[in-house]
Write a protein that holds these residues in place. Sequence first.
Motif, short mmCIF file in Angstrom:
data_model
loop_
_atom_site.label_atom_id
_atom_site.label_comp_id
_atom_site.label_asym_id
_atom_site.label_seq_id
_atom_site.Cartn_x
_atom_site.Cartn_y
_atom_site.Cartn_z
N GLY A 29 0.97 -1.26 0.05
CA GLY A 29 -0.04 -0.14 -0.02
C GLY A 29 0.59 1.27 0.05
N THR A 30 1.03 2.07 -1.08
CA THR A 30 1.86 3.28 -1.15
C THR A 30 1.19 4.16 -2.00
OG1 THR A 30 3.88 4.02 -1.70
CG2 THR A 30 2.89 2.31 -3.34
N SER A 31 1.38 5.48 -1.48
CA SER A 31 0.74 6.62 -2.37
C SER A 31 1.74 7.31 -2.95
CB SER A 31 0.26 7.62 -1.33
OG SER A 31 -0.75 7.00 -0.62
N ALA A 130 1.36 -1.90 -4.22
CA ALA A 130 0.22 -1.43 -4.61
C ALA A 130 -0.10 -0.04 -4.36
CB ALA A 130 -0.86 -2.27 -3.44
N ARG A 131 -0.37 0.60 -5.54
CA ARG A 131 -0.55 2.30 -5.45
C ARG A 131 -1.89 2.36 -5.02
NH1 ARG A 131 0.54 5.20 -10.48
NH2 ARG A 131 0.47 6.99 -9.09
N ARG A 132 -2.17 3.41 -4.28
CA ARG A 132 -3.42 3.86 -3.72
C ARG A 132 -3.96 4.86 -4.79
NH1 ARG A 132 -4.46 2.10 1.32
NH2 ARG A 132 -2.71 1.47 2.82
N GLY A 257 -4.47 -6.90 1.11
CA GLY A 257 -4.23 -5.54 1.46
C GLY A 257 -3.81 -4.84 0.19
N ALA A 258 -3.28 -5.77 -0.66
CA ALA A 258 -2.89 -4.86 -2.02
C ALA A 258 -4.00 -4.77 -2.83
CB ALA A 258 -1.77 -5.81 -2.90
N LYS A 260 -7.27 -4.14 -1.55
CA LYS A 260 -7.86 -3.04 -1.09
C LYS A 260 -7.35 -1.78 -1.34
CE LYS A 260 -9.78 -5.94 2.47
NZ LYS A 260 -9.64 -6.17 4.08
N ALA A 261 -6.10 -1.74 -1.33
CA ALA A 261 -5.39 -0.53 -1.68
C ALA A 261 -5.40 -0.04 -2.85
CB ALA A 261 -3.64 -0.70 -1.13
#
Length: 273
Positions: A29-31, A130-132, A257-258, A260-261
């Motif tokens: 999960g990353t922005s 995983a890009r939010r 998690g990926a 959902k992110a």
Amino acid sequence: MPASGPIASKDADVFAPTEKGNRQLKSAGTSLSATELQLLVLIDGVSSVAEIAQCVPHIPRAGVGVALRKLAADKLVVCTSDLDSDVTGSGFSTIAVPAGFFSGLSADPNPEADKGVSALTRRGYYVSIARRPAEPREAKEGWRPTILVVDDDPDLQKLFRMYLSLEGFAIRSAVKRDEIVLGLGKQPAPDLVLLDVNLPDANGFDVLAKMRLHPVFRNMPVIMLTGEATREAVLKGLRGGANGYLTKPFQPDILTGAVKAVLGLSAPAGKKE
């Protein structure tokens, strides 16, 4: 952790990922922006800015500098010249690369880039990217996001179906090219595609490229999956427009998690926080 000084991102500068930076590649999960992610994948504590820039010719040199300054300001990377101790003794991983490894990548080779980016094609590079999306998405009552799982391993297909179904997702499976076409065209359209790289009669990167050229599937979220990752492969997926990249094996919570992110869900699908 040593503090980093002013970042000029000169061609000879060498950057290393910090522990925080490595977590960005493993957190599912990353922005970070697409450019920042691509550079973070390539930064290894050995390669110079010039060498890294050669690997991303689609990014203007000024853009490379801007992204490096942002990564440094966020304490995700550090310029090794700012470190008091040797990089290999400060929690950073470095791998030597044969001289001339990069010599054929440019018609106008840069002498500083002869060493190339270390471990670019060496297998065993593990990430959970995983890009939010820019805006979070609320899981509305009764909505079951549809996930198209494209993988030729029947055991993994079963695991994906079990874990993702428990989280409230509707699962659709595909293995071969014609099944992928059917899975994408069936209504309701998938909300996300989990796409294996190695398929019986197709290549995941080629499937991703065709999706990004199609007006309907151009913006459909895609997470790449592979069991034999390299920095080069991860970079190829991100450059091709993948929203995430998971290397096998991974834990079920990393997978969910990926998903959902990338979907921008603030709570598990079908559930309220």
